[in-house]
Design a protein around this motif. Sequence first.
Motif, PDB file in Angstrom:
ATOM      1  N   SER A   1      -6.601  23.765 -41.298  1.00  0.00           N
ATOM      2  CA  SER A   1      -8.006  22.914 -40.615  1.00  0.00           C
ATOM      3  C   SER A   1      -7.685  22.331 -39.471  1.00  0.00           C
ATOM      4  O   SER A   1      -6.586  21.492 -39.347  1.00  0.00           O
ATOM      5  CB  SER A   1      -8.449  22.178 -41.720  1.00  0.00           C
ATOM      6  N   GLY A   2      -8.208  22.460 -38.396  1.00  0.00           N
ATOM      7  CA  GLY A   2      -8.351  21.676 -37.178  1.00  0.00           C
ATOM      8  C   GLY A   2      -7.391  22.356 -36.253  1.00  0.00           C
ATOM      9  O   GLY A   2      -7.190  21.981 -35.081  1.00  0.00           O
ATOM     10  N   ALA A   3      -6.884  23.561 -36.580  1.00  0.00           N
ATOM     11  CA  ALA A   3      -5.476  23.950 -35.850  1.00  0.00           C
ATOM     12  C   ALA A   3      -6.340  24.591 -34.654  1.00  0.00           C
ATOM     13  O   ALA A   3      -5.460  24.730 -33.550  1.00  0.00           O
ATOM     14  CB  ALA A   3      -5.071  25.113 -36.566  1.00  0.00           C
ATOM     15  N   LEU A   4      -7.363  24.847 -34.114  1.00  0.00           N
ATOM     16  CA  LEU A   4      -8.053  25.193 -33.203  1.00  0.00           C
ATOM     17  C   LEU A   4      -8.716  24.163 -32.247  1.00  0.00           C
ATOM     18  O   LEU A   4      -9.566  24.432 -31.511  1.00  0.00           O
ATOM     19  CB  LEU A   4      -8.887  26.417 -33.527  1.00  0.00           C
ATOM     20  N   THR A   5      -8.800  22.750 -32.916  1.00  0.00           N
ATOM     21  CA  THR A   5      -9.371  21.962 -32.045  1.00  0.00           C
ATOM     22  C   THR A   5      -9.099  21.965 -30.408  1.00  0.00           C
ATOM     23  O   THR A   5      -7.826  22.053 -30.324  1.00  0.00           O
ATOM     24  CB  THR A   5      -9.220  20.482 -32.845  1.00  0.00           C
ATOM     25  N   ASP A   6     -10.074  21.798 -29.675  1.00  0.00           N
ATOM     26  CA  ASP A   6      -9.811  21.522 -28.310  1.00  0.00           C
ATOM     27  C   ASP A   6      -9.388  22.966 -27.901  1.00  0.00           C
ATOM     28  O   ASP A   6      -8.965  22.832 -26.648  1.00  0.00           O
ATOM     29  CB  ASP A   6      -8.731  20.793 -28.054  1.00  0.00           C
ATOM     30  N   VAL A   7      -9.406  24.162 -28.607  1.00  0.00           N
ATOM     31  CA  VAL A   7      -9.103  25.332 -27.873  1.00  0.00           C
ATOM     32  C   VAL A   7     -10.096  25.792 -26.919  1.00  0.00           C
ATOM     33  O   VAL A   7      -9.998  26.460 -25.884  1.00  0.00           O
ATOM     34  CB  VAL A   7      -8.864  26.506 -29.036  1.00  0.00           C
ATOM     35  N   PHE A   8     -11.638  25.491 -27.604  1.00  0.00           N
ATOM     36  CA  PHE A   8     -12.617  26.076 -26.801  1.00  0.00           C
ATOM     37  C   PHE A   8     -13.231  24.601 -26.185  1.00  0.00           C
ATOM     38  O   PHE A   8     -13.239  23.528 -26.893  1.00  0.00           O
ATOM     39  CB  PHE A   8     -13.782  26.488 -27.621  1.00  0.00           C
ATOM     40  N   GLY A   9     -13.804  24.788 -24.876  1.00  0.00           N
ATOM     41  CA  GLY A   9     -14.224  23.547 -24.344  1.00  0.00           C
ATOM     42  C   GLY A   9     -15.513  23.129 -24.904  1.00  0.00           C
ATOM     43  O   GLY A   9     -16.331  23.995 -25.494  1.00  0.00           O
ATOM     44  N   SER A  10     -15.980  21.903 -24.780  1.00  0.00           N
ATOM     45  CA  SER A  10     -17.324  21.456 -25.242  1.00  0.00           C
ATOM     46  C   SER A  10     -18.308  21.965 -24.775  1.00  0.00           C
ATOM     47  O   SER A  10     -19.373  21.732 -25.097  1.00  0.00           O
ATOM     48  CB  SER A  10     -17.277  19.796 -24.894  1.00  0.00           C
ATOM     49  N   ASP A  11     -18.280  22.615 -23.611  1.00  0.00           N
ATOM     50  CA  ASP A  11     -19.459  23.167 -23.078  1.00  0.00           C
ATOM     51  C   ASP A  11     -19.600  24.995 -23.250  1.00  0.00           C
ATOM     52  O   ASP A  11     -20.422  25.437 -22.764  1.00  0.00           O
ATOM     53  CB  ASP A  11     -19.505  23.011 -21.551  1.00  0.00           C
ATOM     54  N   LEU A  12     -18.706  25.186 -24.260  1.00  0.00           N
ATOM     55  CA  LEU A  12     -18.727  26.734 -24.467  1.00  0.00           C
ATOM     56  C   LEU A  12     -20.064  27.183 -24.968  1.00  0.00           C
ATOM     57  O   LEU A  12     -20.517  28.390 -24.555  1.00  0.00           O
ATOM     58  CB  LEU A  12     -17.825  26.886 -25.674  1.00  0.00           C
ATOM     59  N   LEU A  13     -20.827  26.709 -25.831  1.00  0.00           N
ATOM     60  CA  LEU A  13     -22.116  27.097 -26.419  1.00  0.00           C
ATOM     61  C   LEU A  13     -23.177  27.208 -25.161  1.00  0.00           C
ATOM     62  O   LEU A  13     -23.706  28.024 -24.756  1.00  0.00           O
ATOM     63  CB  LEU A  13     -22.543  26.234 -27.457  1.00  0.00           C
ATOM     64  N   GLU A  14     -22.994  26.256 -24.199  1.00  0.00           N
ATOM     65  CA  GLU A  14     -23.987  26.059 -23.155  1.00  0.00           C
ATOM     66  C   GLU A  14     -23.559  27.278 -22.133  1.00  0.00           C
ATOM     67  O   GLU A  14     -24.427  27.923 -21.586  1.00  0.00           O
ATOM     68  CB  GLU A  14     -23.477  24.775 -22.188  1.00  0.00           C
ATOM     69  N   ASP A  15     -22.285  27.680 -22.000  1.00  0.00           N
ATOM     70  CA  ASP A  15     -21.877  28.804 -21.016  1.00  0.00           C
ATOM     71  C   ASP A  15     -22.129  29.868 -21.633  1.00  0.00           C
ATOM     72  O   ASP A  15     -22.769  30.939 -21.110  1.00  0.00           O
ATOM     73  CB  ASP A  15     -20.381  28.734 -20.723  1.00  0.00           C
ATOM     74  N   LEU A  16     -22.297  30.265 -22.957  1.00  0.00           N
ATOM     75  CA  LEU A  16     -22.566  31.459 -23.728  1.00  0.00           C
ATOM     76  C   LEU A  16     -24.005  31.406 -23.575  1.00  0.00           C
ATOM     77  O   LEU A  16     -24.554  32.873 -23.183  1.00  0.00           O
ATOM     78  CB  LEU A  16     -22.165  31.240 -25.094  1.00  0.00           C
ATOM     79  N   ARG A  17     -24.971  30.751 -23.632  1.00  0.00           N
ATOM     80  CA  ARG A  17     -26.119  30.610 -23.634  1.00  0.00           C
ATOM     81  C   ARG A  17     -26.907  30.937 -22.208  1.00  0.00           C
ATOM     82  O   ARG A  17     -27.912  31.753 -21.986  1.00  0.00           O
ATOM     83  CB  ARG A  17     -26.860  29.408 -24.131  1.00  0.00           C
ATOM     84  N   GLU A  18     -25.845  30.706 -21.210  1.00  0.00           N
ATOM     85  CA  GLU A  18     -26.360  31.079 -19.874  1.00  0.00           C
ATOM     86  C   GLU A  18     -26.536  32.450 -19.695  1.00  0.00           C
ATOM     87  O   GLU A  18     -27.335  33.051 -18.628  1.00  0.00           O
ATOM     88  CB  GLU A  18     -25.326  30.505 -18.644  1.00  0.00           C
ATOM     89  N   ASP A  19     -25.907  33.283 -20.250  1.00  0.00           N
ATOM     90  CA  ASP A  19     -25.793  34.715 -20.320  1.00  0.00           C
ATOM     91  C   ASP A  19     -26.936  35.485 -21.196  1.00  0.00           C
ATOM     92  O   ASP A  19     -27.228  36.512 -20.974  1.00  0.00           O
ATOM     93  CB  ASP A  19     -24.401  35.287 -20.924  1.00  0.00           C
ATOM     94  N   TRP A  20     -27.714  34.559 -21.874  1.00  0.00           N
ATOM     95  CA  TRP A  20     -28.924  35.154 -22.807  1.00  0.00           C
ATOM     96  C   TRP A  20     -29.999  35.571 -21.899  1.00  0.00           C
ATOM     97  O   TRP A  20     -30.233  34.671 -20.944  1.00  0.00           O
ATOM     98  CB  TRP A  20     -29.213  34.218 -23.667  1.00  0.00           C
ATOM     99  N   PRO A  21     -30.714  36.319 -22.050  1.00  0.00           N
ATOM    100  CA  PRO A  21     -31.904  36.677 -21.267  1.00  0.00           C
ATOM    101  C   PRO A  21     -32.963  35.686 -21.571  1.00  0.00           C
ATOM    102  O   PRO A  21     -33.077  35.241 -22.826  1.00  0.00           O
ATOM    103  CB  PRO A  21     -32.192  37.949 -21.778  1.00  0.00           C
ATOM    104  N   GLU A  22     -33.697  35.299 -20.688  1.00  0.00           N
ATOM    105  CA  GLU A  22     -34.834  34.457 -21.009  1.00  0.00           C
ATOM    106  C   GLU A  22     -36.030  35.177 -21.564  1.00  0.00           C
ATOM    107  O   GLU A  22     -36.398  36.163 -21.482  1.00  0.00           O
ATOM    108  CB  GLU A  22     -35.183  33.678 -19.691  1.00  0.00           C
TER     109      GLU A  22
END
Length: 89
Positions: free
Chosen positions: A68-89
């Motif tokens: 538990s918590g081993a991957l904390t901070d592996v992904f940036g806090s803005d990862l979800l936002e970055d992924l959503r940028e690739d989504w079509p509108e």
Amino acid sequence: MPTDRRRHAITETEDISNALGLASREWPELADQPGALLRRLVLVGRDTLAHNHIEQNNNRRRAITDTSGALTDVFGSDLLEDLREDWPE
């Protein structure tokens, strides 16, 4: 003996014969009662399976707790936002 419960037939194959032999050495008081030996074997098997199931669950829980918590901070806090940028509108 009359019963409303289901009955099961089992053929004494070599494997079953070996199991009965081991059971009769473990429980000599039942050695001349193959039905009683089979019942005891079934119940011991049930208990073993239940114990194994509990042990597997405990191991899984321990692994979850240990990692538990081993991957904390592996992904940036803005990862979800970055992924959503690739989504079509």
